[in-house]
Design a protein around this motif. Sequence first.
Motif, PDB file in Angstrom:
ATOM      1  N   VAL A  40       0.846  -1.192   0.000  1.00  0.00           N
ATOM      2  CA  VAL A  40       0.000   0.000   0.000  1.00  0.00           C
ATOM      3  C   VAL A  40       0.884   1.246   0.000  1.00  0.00           C
ATOM      4  O   VAL A  40       2.028   1.214   0.461  1.00  0.00           O
ATOM      5  CB  VAL A  40      -0.952   0.034   1.209  1.00  0.00           C
ATOM      6  N   ALA A  41       0.341   2.323  -0.515  1.00  0.00           N
ATOM      7  CA  ALA A  41       1.050   3.609  -0.512  1.00  0.00           C
ATOM      8  C   ALA A  41       0.304   4.580   0.382  1.00  0.00           C
ATOM      9  O   ALA A  41      -0.924   4.722   0.280  1.00  0.00           O
ATOM     10  CB  ALA A  41       1.138   4.156  -1.930  1.00  0.00           C
ATOM     11  N   MET A  42       1.029   5.235   1.288  1.00  0.00           N
ATOM     12  CA  MET A  42       0.467   6.296   2.113  1.00  0.00           C
ATOM     13  C   MET A  42       0.663   7.600   1.352  1.00  0.00           C
ATOM     14  O   MET A  42       1.807   8.010   1.089  1.00  0.00           O
ATOM     15  CB  MET A  42       1.156   6.331   3.473  1.00  0.00           C
ATOM     16  N   ILE A  43      -0.435   8.249   0.993  1.00  0.00           N
ATOM     17  CA  ILE A  43      -0.393   9.377   0.061  1.00  0.00           C
ATOM     18  C   ILE A  43      -1.101  10.593   0.646  1.00  0.00           C
ATOM     19  O   ILE A  43      -2.202  10.475   1.211  1.00  0.00           O
ATOM     20  CB  ILE A  43      -1.052   8.981  -1.279  1.00  0.00           C
ATOM     21  N   SER A  44      -0.484  11.762   0.495  1.00  0.00           N
ATOM     22  CA  SER A  44      -1.123  13.013   0.893  1.00  0.00           C
ATOM     23  C   SER A  44      -2.130  13.429  -0.172  1.00  0.00           C
ATOM     24  O   SER A  44      -1.831  13.378  -1.365  1.00  0.00           O
ATOM     25  CB  SER A  44      -0.077  14.112   1.062  1.00  0.00           C
ATOM     26  N   ARG A  45      -3.311  13.824   0.264  1.00  0.00           N
ATOM     27  CA  ARG A  45      -4.342  14.242  -0.674  1.00  0.00           C
ATOM     28  C   ARG A  45      -4.516  15.757  -0.715  1.00  0.00           C
ATOM     29  O   ARG A  45      -5.388  16.275  -1.418  1.00  0.00           O
ATOM     30  CB  ARG A  45      -5.664  13.561  -0.319  1.00  0.00           C
ATOM     31  N   GLU A  46      -3.695  16.471   0.053  1.00  0.00           N
ATOM     32  CA  GLU A  46      -3.693  17.928   0.014  1.00  0.00           C
ATOM     33  C   GLU A  46      -2.326  18.437   0.436  1.00  0.00           C
ATOM     34  O   GLU A  46      -1.483  17.674   0.907  1.00  0.00           O
ATOM     35  CB  GLU A  46      -4.800  18.501   0.907  1.00  0.00           C
ATOM     36  N   SER A  47      -2.100  19.723   0.269  1.00  0.00           N
ATOM     37  CA  SER A  47      -0.805  20.318   0.619  1.00  0.00           C
ATOM     38  C   SER A  47      -0.704  20.546   2.116  1.00  0.00           C
ATOM     39  O   SER A  47      -1.700  20.839   2.783  1.00  0.00           O
ATOM     40  CB  SER A  47      -0.632  21.647  -0.123  1.00  0.00           C
ATOM     41  N   GLY A  82      -0.982  14.110  -3.827  1.00  0.00           N
ATOM     42  CA  GLY A  82      -0.352  13.035  -4.572  1.00  0.00           C
ATOM     43  C   GLY A  82       1.029  12.644  -4.088  1.00  0.00           C
ATOM     44  O   GLY A  82       1.613  11.673  -4.586  1.00  0.00           O
ATOM     45  N   THR A  83       1.592  13.362  -3.108  1.00  0.00           N
ATOM     46  CA  THR A  83       2.905  12.995  -2.578  1.00  0.00           C
ATOM     47  C   THR A  83       2.844  11.634  -1.893  1.00  0.00           C
ATOM     48  O   THR A  83       1.999  11.399  -1.024  1.00  0.00           O
ATOM     49  CB  THR A  83       3.398  14.041  -1.559  1.00  0.00           C
ATOM     50  N   VAL A  84       3.737  10.721  -2.299  1.00  0.00           N
ATOM     51  CA  VAL A  84       3.813   9.412  -1.648  1.00  0.00           C
ATOM     52  C   VAL A  84       4.702   9.554  -0.409  1.00  0.00           C
ATOM     53  O   VAL A  84       5.893   9.855  -0.514  1.00  0.00           O
ATOM     54  CB  VAL A  84       4.372   8.347  -2.604  1.00  0.00           C
ATOM     55  N   ILE A  85       4.112   9.361   0.748  1.00  0.00           N
ATOM     56  CA  ILE A  85       4.810   9.540   2.018  1.00  0.00           C
ATOM     57  C   ILE A  85       5.575   8.286   2.405  1.00  0.00           C
ATOM     58  O   ILE A  85       6.702   8.342   2.901  1.00  0.00           O
ATOM     59  CB  ILE A  85       3.794   9.910   3.120  1.00  0.00           C
ATOM     60  N   ALA A  86       4.943   7.132   2.178  1.00  0.00           N
ATOM     61  CA  ALA A  86       5.575   5.864   2.544  1.00  0.00           C
ATOM     62  C   ALA A  86       4.940   4.730   1.749  1.00  0.00           C
ATOM     63  O   ALA A  86       3.805   4.853   1.260  1.00  0.00           O
ATOM     64  CB  ALA A  86       5.411   5.597   4.036  1.00  0.00           C
ATOM     65  N   THR A  87       5.686   3.645   1.628  1.00  0.00           N
ATOM     66  CA  THR A  87       5.169   2.401   1.064  1.00  0.00           C
ATOM     67  C   THR A  87       5.180   1.354   2.176  1.00  0.00           C
ATOM     68  O   THR A  87       6.178   1.227   2.896  1.00  0.00           O
ATOM     69  CB  THR A  87       6.025   1.921  -0.119  1.00  0.00           C
TER      70      THR A  87
END
Length: 279
Positions: A40-47, A82-87
């Motif tokens: 899974v990818a932990m992703i930011s959905r906003e700035s 859309g920034t991927v924070i962690a996998t």
Amino acid sequence: MSLPRLLIEPIIRNALTEDLGLAGDITSQAVIPVEHQSTVAMISRESGVLAGIDVAALSFELVDNSIIFEKHKQDGDILFPGTVIATVKGPSRSLLTGERTALNFISHLSGIASVTHQIVTSIKETKAQVVCTRKTTPGLRVMEKYAVKCGGGRNHRFALYDGILIKDNHIAIAGSVSKALMDAKSYAGHMVKIEIEVDTLEQLQEALSVGVDVVLLDNMSPDTLRKAVSMVNGQAITEASGRITPQTAPAIAASGVDMISVGWITHSASILDIGLDFI
């Protein structure tokens, strides 16, 4: 900059215990085959600004230490949609079991870091620094104050034990600003700072006549703050407080105060929307 595991592990364990109870994640147990693996990818959905990456990682580890948590960003980093924070890789049941606790922590802490960063950015042309208060979520103070630092702020006193802050009710009971300060001075050791809250310039003058380390200038207009800073003239650290926002902070900081204390950044900051997407 990181949070010591010794401090955060009990907090995370309590959160997981609250979520899992005695039976555990009965939905995942019912629907997901025990041998199934996922990434899974932990992703930011906003700035915003990231805080709590290690808290999220430990949330998964405490569920299942076979989970692999690969960081792509560090606390304090700027995030965009859309920034991927962690996998995160491991047994699918375990990933789903730890998902909400991990996201609750990292979204909350990143929200605090993000609003702190907004205020810090709004006053960057001044000498003033943003500090948090004791208005924190019970049990989460160490994490929330850490998140403020991730956003570029600083911590006020951590608790009741590490600094004397004389507020209006203390003054009312003591009888006067002078009496409260003199009692505090006779009680405190040489390593303990003394701060007093004042609402008027008259109270400020009384405090300065006795001597104090820090003056908390409460709910004063920018014009009054400028007069207060002039009166203090370097005799004490000046701190402004009272419903400060990114919009009002610049005028307050321009008055010349050293610190701006903001309670809502810990107790009322909106979360930063961060999600977990299965690959």
